[in-house]
Design a protein around this motif. Structure first.
Motif, PDB file in Angstrom:
ATOM      1  N   CYS A 200       0.857  -1.191   0.000  1.00 29.70           N
ATOM      2  CA  CYS A 200       0.000   0.000   0.000  1.00 29.70           C
ATOM      3  C   CYS A 200       0.895   1.243   0.000  1.00 29.70           C
ATOM      4  CB  CYS A 200      -0.867  -0.026   1.254  1.00 29.70           C
ATOM      5  SG  CYS A 200      -1.743   1.493   1.593  1.00 29.70           S
ATOM      6  N   ASN A 202       0.124   4.063   0.998  1.00 25.24           N
ATOM      7  CA  ASN A 202      -0.201   4.939   2.114  1.00 25.24           C
ATOM      8  C   ASN A 202       0.419   4.433   3.410  1.00 25.24           C
ATOM      9  OD1 ASN A 202      -1.609   7.051   3.506  1.00 25.24           O
ATOM     10  ND2 ASN A 202      -3.084   5.515   4.183  1.00 25.24           N
ATOM     11  N   CYS A 203       0.285   3.121   3.698  1.00 31.09           N
ATOM     12  CA  CYS A 203       0.721   2.614   4.999  1.00 31.09           C
ATOM     13  C   CYS A 203       1.725   1.469   4.888  1.00 31.09           C
ATOM     14  CB  CYS A 203      -0.488   2.164   5.820  1.00 31.09           C
ATOM     15  SG  CYS A 203      -1.174   0.584   5.306  1.00 31.09           S
ATOM     16  N   CYS A 291      -6.465  -1.697   0.559  1.00 26.35           N
ATOM     17  CA  CYS A 291      -5.591  -2.057   1.676  1.00 26.35           C
ATOM     18  C   CYS A 291      -6.442  -2.467   2.867  1.00 26.35           C
ATOM     19  CB  CYS A 291      -4.710  -0.872   2.040  1.00 26.35           C
ATOM     20  SG  CYS A 291      -3.719  -1.177   3.504  1.00 26.35           S
TER      21      CYS A 291
HETATM   22 ZN    ZN Z   1      -2.717   0.908   3.618  1.00 26.01          ZN
END
Ligand code: ZN
Ligand code: ZN
Ligand code: ZN
Length: 480
Positions: A200, A202-203, A291
């Motif tokens: 992912c 983002n994370c 995600c």
């Molecule tokens: Zn994520």
């Protein structure tokens, strides 16, 4: 040589320990009070592994500890049941089928102890190096030479390197890859391709749900069907238009002829997709990855691709556990309110020139070292390091006067100037600062006890600044 009965008697007599020859084994089990710090004194530990959850927790706490007295401790399992758990399987030192195996095991304990006495004791100053040195120490005492990625459902990226990963929480697993990247850049390990994972953006999570979605409304509520091409009349349409409600034969909606053999009078050149949400028809679907950790839904081309490698030690890496290593990548991140150490050196040089010429001027230099900053950065993650340092520098500026300078080195050593005062005045200010920083850190981080060392000297005209600074920081590490 101890006899079995003897061992059993002693086990019963002491409950939490077994004495075998000159060695004392600590017993650890789910039903016993488990405080990891109390295990330091034993030569080795025996974990009652009948409860896999407890075993995992105990191994994490011991191997993940920052104290070498704990993370290097030989660990043996008794009452072990085979469960698929990469962390348990990779981080114990042997399985005992009964206590009469202690005779064999005790040789291993001695060997590991002998190896541990060869380890370089110096603690590197930057975070990545500290984590990596710790892992090197563990691997050296176990004779391990390869970092092997293992499939691991307990890791958010699907893989773990147990010796390294045990130092991180499961959601921090991507940091393990960062540390390995760092070690590769430092020339300590070299990579061998093993697999590729997509994370992912983002994370950095690796649990992704891939779906084919409508290019118009991104719904995954799709139905696809074959396209049929009828050769005699050249009609192309979805197969549903060729079907009838009565039997399984197909007939052409344009020329009404019955279709006979695929490849002879018709074929299926492609599929057609229809969105049940927005009713649009289209040939190509989008692929999205959702995600499972942070719920972000990403087009697959924007996922972060990371290589999972097997790593072997380079020559530098093989000797680093014993000889130590010098990390070339210093922390160069600029913290607001600080000057680079190089600049501070130059400024101190000019200050010294002034001291020579003008009577009564005084300049003091002080160094402040947060010994267990490593522990804190680890707890918060590397990304929070900069805001934390900025906060600490703020506290320093509140204490010293506006014309004084602060410099940060490797994220845990602070240099500062204290002008126009006597050495004892400067020392007093630094003492106050030490207290203030300790209070701030202890208050903000539950259970953390900051360990800060300081040293202050008055600048002496005539001695090179570099030498004075070196002496200043040497005194800091000297009596450890
Ligand atoms: Zn994520
Ligand atoms: Zn036709
Ligand atoms: Zn749609």
């Amino acid at each position: 040589m101890e006899t079995i009965t003897n061992i059993q008697q002693q086990k019963e007599a002491h409950n939490d320990r077994i004495v075998f020859g000159h060695q004392v084994y600590g017993l650890v089990g789910a039903q016993m009070a488990f405080r990891v710090e109390l295990l330091v004194g034993f030569d080795a530990l025996i974990i009652d592994a009948s409860d896999p959850d407890f075993t995992r927790l105990a191994i994490r706490k011991i191997r993940g500890h920052y104290n070498p007295e704990l993370y290097l401790k030989p660990i043996f399992l008794i009452n072990h049941r085979q469960v698929r758990d990469t962390l348990i399987d990779s981080l114990h030192d042997g399985i005992l089928f009964s206590y009469d195996h202690l005779a064999e095991v005790s040789k291993k304990v001695d060997e590991m102890f002998m190896l541990s006495t060869q380890l370089d004791q110096h603690l590197p100053t930057n975070y990545e190096a500290q984590v990596f040195k710790k892992v090197l120490n563990f691997m050296f005492t176990r004779g391990r030479k390869v970092f092997t990625p293992l499939l691991d459902v307990n890791s958010v990226i699907g893989y773990s390197y147990p010796e390294l990963s045990v130092n991180f929480e499961r959601q921090e697993e991507a940091q393990v890859l960062d540390i390995l990247d760092w070690a590769e850049k430092e020339g300590l390990i070299w990579p061998d391709f093993h697999e590729r994972v997509y994370l992912c953006n983002n994370c950095s999570g690796g649990y992704l749900s891939y779906r084919e979605v409508c290019p118009h409304c991104h719904s995954s509520n799709l139905a696809s069907q074959d396209l049929v091409h009828h050769f005699p009349c050249a009609f192309i349409g979805p197969i549903s238009e060729f079907k009838n409600p009565v039997d399984s034969t197909l007939s052409c909606p344009k020329c009404n002829k019955q279709l006979r053999h695929i490849g002879v009078d018709y074929d299926k050149p492609s599929v057609i997709n229809k969105c049940n949400n927005c009713s649009s028809s289209f040939q190509d679907m989008f692929v999205k990855a959702k995600c499972m950790s942070c719920e972000q839904d990403t087009d697959v081309q924007y996922l972060v691709s990371r290589q999972i490698n097997t790593y072997r030690f380079t020559k530098k890496g093989r000797t680093a556990a014993v000889n130590g290593f010098f990390s070339s990548s210093a922390d160069t991140e600029d913290i607001f309110g600080t000057v680079p150490l190089e600049t501070m050196r130059v400024m101190l040089h000019y200050a010294m020139e002034r001291l020579k010429r003008i009577d009564g001027l005084r300049t003091n230099v002080s160094v402040l070292y947060i010994e267990n900053m490593y522990e804190l950065v680890h707890r918060m993650g590397t990304r929070s390091k900069k805001p934390l340092l900025t906060e600490l520098v703020n506290i320093i500026h509140e204490t010293i006067s506006p014309q004084d300078f602060v410099s940060v080195e490797t994220g845990m050593v602070f240099y500062m100037t204290l002008n126009d005062m006597s050495l004892s005045q400067a020392e007093k200010i630094v003492q106050g600062l030490d207290l203030k920083l300790e209070q701030a850190l202890n208050k903000n981080f539950n259970g953390f006890k900051a360990s800060i060392r300081t040293n202050t000297v008055a600048l002496e005209p005539g001695i090179p600044v570099a030498d004075q600074l070196q002496k200043l920081s040497q005194a800091l590490y000297a009596d450890r």
